[in-house]
Write an enzyme that holds these catalytic residues in place. Structure first.
Site, PDB file in Angstrom:
ATOM      1  N   LYS A  30       2.180  -3.320   7.395  1.00  0.00           N
ATOM      2  CA  LYS A  30       2.458  -3.515   5.967  1.00  0.00           C
ATOM      3  C   LYS A  30       3.911  -3.122   5.666  1.00  0.00           C
ATOM      4  CE  LYS A  30       0.145  -4.675   3.009  1.00  0.00           C
ATOM      5  NZ  LYS A  30      -0.203  -6.017   2.474  1.00  0.00           N
ATOM      6  N   THR A  41       0.821  -1.206   0.000  1.00  0.00           N
ATOM      7  CA  THR A  41       0.000   0.000   0.000  1.00  0.00           C
ATOM      8  C   THR A  41       0.859   1.262   0.000  1.00  0.00           C
ATOM      9  OG1 THR A  41      -1.443   1.282   1.467  1.00  0.00           O
ATOM     10  CG2 THR A  41      -0.121  -0.387   2.508  1.00  0.00           C
ATOM     11  N   ASP A  42       0.283   2.366  -0.469  1.00  0.00           N
ATOM     12  CA  ASP A  42       0.980   3.658  -0.392  1.00  0.00           C
ATOM     13  C   ASP A  42       1.055   4.169   1.049  1.00  0.00           C
ATOM     14  OD1 ASP A  42      -1.712   4.340  -0.063  1.00  0.00           O
ATOM     15  OD2 ASP A  42      -1.740   5.891  -1.618  1.00  0.00           O
ATOM     16  N   GLU A  43       0.247   3.568   1.951  1.00  0.00           N
ATOM     17  CA  GLU A  43       0.186   4.101   3.317  1.00  0.00           C
ATOM     18  C   GLU A  43       1.495   3.913   4.076  1.00  0.00           C
ATOM     19  OE1 GLU A  43      -3.532   3.466   5.339  1.00  0.00           O
ATOM     20  OE2 GLU A  43      -4.592   3.152   3.455  1.00  0.00           O
ATOM     21  N   LYS A 100     -15.270   0.270   4.278  1.00  0.00           N
ATOM     22  CA  LYS A 100     -14.374   1.268   3.684  1.00  0.00           C
ATOM     23  C   LYS A 100     -15.217   2.413   3.115  1.00  0.00           C
ATOM     24  CE  LYS A 100     -10.742  -1.480   4.353  1.00  0.00           C
ATOM     25  NZ  LYS A 100     -10.195  -2.468   3.452  1.00  0.00           N
ATOM     26  N   TYR A 112      -1.909  -0.486  11.001  1.00  0.00           N
ATOM     27  CA  TYR A 112      -2.038  -1.150   9.689  1.00  0.00           C
ATOM     28  C   TYR A 112      -0.830  -0.844   8.811  1.00  0.00           C
ATOM     29  CZ  TYR A 112      -3.328  -1.641   4.759  1.00  0.00           C
ATOM     30  OH  TYR A 112      -3.311  -1.936   3.422  1.00  0.00           O
ATOM     31  N   GLY A 115      -4.710   9.945  14.657  1.00  0.00           N
ATOM     32  CA  GLY A 115      -3.503   9.856  13.816  1.00  0.00           C
ATOM     33  C   GLY A 115      -3.792   9.862  12.324  1.00  0.00           C
ATOM     34  N   ASN A 168      -8.009   1.578  -3.520  1.00  0.00           N
ATOM     35  CA  ASN A 168      -8.798   0.951  -4.584  1.00  0.00           C
ATOM     36  C   ASN A 168     -10.286   1.163  -4.317  1.00  0.00           C
ATOM     37  OD1 ASN A 168      -7.111  -2.003  -5.823  1.00  0.00           O
ATOM     38  ND2 ASN A 168      -6.187  -0.132  -5.046  1.00  0.00           N
TER      39      ASN A 168
HETATM   40  P1  NAD Z   1      -9.475  -7.428   2.246  1.00  0.00           P
HETATM   41  O1  NAD Z   1      -9.472  -7.152   3.715  1.00  0.00           O
HETATM   42  O2  NAD Z   1     -10.712  -7.169   1.459  1.00  0.00           O
HETATM   43  O3  NAD Z   1      -9.115  -8.978   1.979  1.00  0.00           O
HETATM   44  C1  NAD Z   1      -8.100  -9.640   2.676  1.00  0.00           C
HETATM   45  C2  NAD Z   1      -8.264 -11.135   2.397  1.00  0.00           C
HETATM   46  O4  NAD Z   1      -7.204 -11.819   3.057  1.00  0.00           O
HETATM   47  C3  NAD Z   1      -9.576 -11.716   2.909  1.00  0.00           C
HETATM   48  O5  NAD Z   1     -10.157 -12.570   1.941  1.00  0.00           O
HETATM   49  C4  NAD Z   1      -9.150 -12.526   4.136  1.00  0.00           C
HETATM   50  O6  NAD Z   1      -9.997 -13.625   4.403  1.00  0.00           O
HETATM   51  C5  NAD Z   1      -7.755 -12.949   3.723  1.00  0.00           C
HETATM   52  N1  NAD Z   1      -6.894 -13.278   4.881  1.00  0.00           N
HETATM   53  C6  NAD Z   1      -6.721 -12.562   6.027  1.00  0.00           C
HETATM   54  N2  NAD Z   1      -5.866 -13.205   6.837  1.00  0.00           N
HETATM   55  C7  NAD Z   1      -5.494 -14.353   6.197  1.00  0.00           C
HETATM   56  C8  NAD Z   1      -4.626 -15.429   6.522  1.00  0.00           C
HETATM   57  N3  NAD Z   1      -4.006 -15.468   7.713  1.00  0.00           N
HETATM   58  N4  NAD Z   1      -4.464 -16.415   5.628  1.00  0.00           N
HETATM   59  C9  NAD Z   1      -5.118 -16.408   4.434  1.00  0.00           C
HETATM   60  N5  NAD Z   1      -5.964 -15.412   4.086  1.00  0.00           N
HETATM   61  C10 NAD Z   1      -6.151 -14.391   4.961  1.00  0.00           C
HETATM   62  O7  NAD Z   1      -8.245  -6.645   1.674  1.00  0.00           O
HETATM   63  P2  NAD Z   1      -8.056  -5.952   0.229  1.00  0.00           P
HETATM   64  O8  NAD Z   1      -8.590  -4.585   0.287  1.00  0.00           O
HETATM   65  O9  NAD Z   1      -8.506  -6.891  -0.795  1.00  0.00           O
HETATM   66  O10 NAD Z   1      -6.459  -5.840   0.199  1.00  0.00           O
HETATM   67  C11 NAD Z   1      -5.652  -6.900  -0.335  1.00  0.00           C
HETATM   68  C12 NAD Z   1      -4.191  -6.515  -0.205  1.00  0.00           C
HETATM   69  O11 NAD Z   1      -3.959  -5.300  -0.905  1.00  0.00           O
HETATM   70  C13 NAD Z   1      -3.760  -6.256   1.240  1.00  0.00           C
HETATM   71  O12 NAD Z   1      -2.450  -6.769   1.396  1.00  0.00           O
HETATM   72  C14 NAD Z   1      -3.758  -4.739   1.355  1.00  0.00           C
HETATM   73  O13 NAD Z   1      -2.810  -4.294   2.290  1.00  0.00           O
HETATM   74  C15 NAD Z   1      -3.372  -4.336  -0.048  1.00  0.00           C
HETATM   75  N6  NAD Z   1      -3.864  -3.023  -0.508  1.00  0.00           N
HETATM   76  C16 NAD Z   1      -5.188  -2.688  -0.363  1.00  0.00           C
HETATM   77  C17 NAD Z   1      -5.637  -1.459  -0.850  1.00  0.00           C
HETATM   78  C18 NAD Z   1      -7.080  -1.057  -0.766  1.00  0.00           C
HETATM   79  O14 NAD Z   1      -7.433   0.067  -1.139  1.00  0.00           O
HETATM   80  N7  NAD Z   1      -7.987  -1.929  -0.352  1.00  0.00           N
HETATM   81  C19 NAD Z   1      -4.736  -0.583  -1.470  1.00  0.00           C
HETATM   82  C20 NAD Z   1      -3.388  -0.971  -1.596  1.00  0.00           C
HETATM   83  C21 NAD Z   1      -2.971  -2.197  -1.118  1.00  0.00           C
HETATM   84  P1  TYD Z   2     -10.759   3.961   4.144  1.00  0.00           P
HETATM   85  O1  TYD Z   2     -11.704   3.554   3.069  1.00  0.00           O
HETATM   86  O2  TYD Z   2     -10.906   3.345   5.499  1.00  0.00           O
HETATM   87  O3  TYD Z   2      -9.290   3.752   3.556  1.00  0.00           O
HETATM   88  P2  TYD Z   2      -7.849   4.249   4.178  1.00  0.00           P
HETATM   89  O4  TYD Z   2      -8.029   4.660   5.569  1.00  0.00           O
HETATM   90  O5  TYD Z   2      -7.046   3.016   4.038  1.00  0.00           O
HETATM   91  O6  TYD Z   2      -7.416   5.369   3.282  1.00  0.00           O
HETATM   92  O7  TYD Z   2     -10.872   5.528   4.320  1.00  0.00           O
HETATM   93  C1  TYD Z   2     -10.643   6.413   3.255  1.00  0.00           C
HETATM   94  C2  TYD Z   2     -10.718   7.814   3.806  1.00  0.00           C
HETATM   95  O8  TYD Z   2     -12.062   8.078   4.210  1.00  0.00           O
HETATM   96  C3  TYD Z   2      -9.856   8.002   5.043  1.00  0.00           C
HETATM   97  O9  TYD Z   2      -9.298   9.333   5.000  1.00  0.00           O
HETATM   98  C4  TYD Z   2     -10.835   7.890   6.193  1.00  0.00           C
HETATM   99  C5  TYD Z   2     -12.127   8.421   5.606  1.00  0.00           C
HETATM  100  N1  TYD Z   2     -13.377   7.828   6.118  1.00  0.00           N
HETATM  101  C6  TYD Z   2     -14.422   8.651   6.541  1.00  0.00           C
HETATM  102  O10 TYD Z   2     -14.338   9.892   6.504  1.00  0.00           O
HETATM  103  N2  TYD Z   2     -15.569   8.070   7.002  1.00  0.00           N
HETATM  104  C7  TYD Z   2     -15.709   6.709   7.072  1.00  0.00           C
HETATM  105  O11 TYD Z   2     -16.772   6.222   7.526  1.00  0.00           O
HETATM  106  C8  TYD Z   2     -14.629   5.868   6.616  1.00  0.00           C
HETATM  107  C9  TYD Z   2     -14.734   4.369   6.664  1.00  0.00           C
HETATM  108  C10 TYD Z   2     -13.479   6.477   6.143  1.00  0.00           C
END
Ligand code: NAD
Ligand code: TYD
Length: 353
Positions: free
Chosen positions: A163, A133-135, A198, A159, A293, A189
């Protein structure tokens, strides 16, 4: 040929599995623990497709992973499995340490042993792609340049710290053992199958349920947004042509304050499914206490992957968010199952509690 994907029942992982099988004919072994975030309904369209082999289990379970590697002999491992929600990491960081750090470490150990024993051709072709992630780069001031791959790591939440630790382990396994790794650091995403904890899916489902739309703090925090299918394409491209040991930042060139995102979602819902009382959905916006934070701004400089690998997002934010809102409107059963926890019933039936 076969690849092993971890976390392929989650939001990005399931989109990746679907995209992969649309684009290639290569079997996917999908190892997922099915935590609250894993949902096999995301993959329902693959029922009966022999190219998708689902395995219920933990990616940190060395015996299981060793067995899967030995049995299926994958040419690559793509690691999505993680705990992914910042707010959950603030309430309970332990799962993030165990999954994102210890789990990734255990996976790396299994993969190192497997890769080390491959014959030279398979060994040279093997890839371990770590999805991050970019975070990990921390927070930017409004006028600072976007994150490049050289930006220092300054993770601010449990988190992002977990990562970051996993990214460092992946890097170290390349440097120390020569493991052929690739890392992608992507921005936020959005798209189909996004769990409604999210921002974007929460706003879509709360708006329709007549619930408040909770905006943290002043709503001026900035994120870069990428349509999930573009992320999946980027991962395929990095796997195909990325330079070993390198990091690729992936982003959509779509920096937006949260409040703008919420207004856009509300305006699309006003157009596509107006409220019964004729009032705008934005009336449901409620300002709530800020996240502790809370990072103020993320922005990705995605020139490296564009210039070196020729990847560019296909969707603009306008096209991607319209598709996303429409997908949620077209899939009320998926939303209802996720909200009721109904999607877990099948898992319990199949695998026991
Ligand atoms: P998500 O929380 O939707 O899915 C995570 C998946 O991992 C779930 O299906 C869960 O059951 C599985 N999982 C958790 N613990 C496990 C374990 N111990 N063994 C096997 N499976 C396990 O997450 P996501 O949003 O799909 O993100 C996927 C990856 O991409 C993560 O590594 C996240 O850090 C990274 N990422 C997410 C975003 C975003 O915007 N969502 C952006 C950049 C990177
Ligand atoms: P989120 O979807 O949780 O992703 P991330 O924290 O990984 O960026 O949140 C996106 C942005 O939206 C983040 O700045 C927090 C904000 N947010 C709200 O303002 N209200 C909400 O209910 C949620 C879930 C997030």
């Amino acid at each position: 040929m076969t690849i092993l994907v971890t976390g392929g029942a989650g939001f990005i992982g399931s989109n990746f599995v679907l995209d992969w099988l649309e684009a290639t004919n290569e079997t996917v072994i999908n190892l997922d623990k099915l935590t609250y975030a894993g949902n096999l309904q995301n993959l329902a369209s693959l029922a009966g497709d022999a190219r998708h082999v689902f395995v219920h289990g933990d990616f940190g379970d060395a015996a299981l992973v060793n067995h899967l590697l030995a049995t299926h002999q994958p040419r690559a491992v793509v690691n999505f499995a993680a705990e992914s929600h910042v707010d959950r990491s603030i309430h309970g960081p332990a799962d993030f340490i165990n999954t994102n750090i210890v789990g990734t470490f255990n996976l790396l150990e299994s993969v190192r042993a497997y890769w080390g024993a491959l014959e030279s051709g398979a060994k040279a072709a093997f890839r371990f792609l770590h999805v991050s992630t970019d975070e990990v780069y921390g927070s930017l001031a409004k006028t600072e340049a976007a994150f490049t791959e050289e930006h220092k790591y300054e993770p601010n939440s449990p988190y992002s710290a977990s990562k970051a630790a996993s990214d460092h382990l992946v890097r170290a396994y390349h440097h120390t053992y020569g493991l052929p790794v690739l890392t992608t650091n992507c921005s936020n995403n959005y798209g189909p199958f996004h769990f409604p904890e999210k921002l974007i899916p929460l706003m879509i489902v709360n708006a329709q349920a007549g619930k408040p739309l909770p905006v943290y703090g002043d709503g001026q925090q900035i994120r870069d947004w990428l349509y999930v299918k573009d992320h999946c394409r980027a991962i395929r491209r990095v796997l195909e042509a990325g330079t070993l040991g390198e990091v690729y930042n992936v982003g959509g060139w779509n920096e937006k304050p949260n409040l703008d995102i919420v207004h856009t979602v509300c305006a699309l819902l006003d157009e596509l499914k107006p409220r019964a009382d004729g009032k705008p959905y934005k009336d449901q916006i409620t300002y709530v206490t800020d996240r502790p934070g809370h990072d103020r701004r993320y922005a990705i400089d995605a020139r490296k992957i564009e210039q070196q690998l020729g990847w560019k997002p296909a969707e603009t934010f306008e096209t991607g968010i319209r598709k996303t809102v429409q997908w949620y409107l077209d899939n009320p059963a998926w939303v209802a199952n996720v909200q009721s926890g109904g999607y877990k019933d099948w898992v319990n039936k199949q695998y026991g509690s």
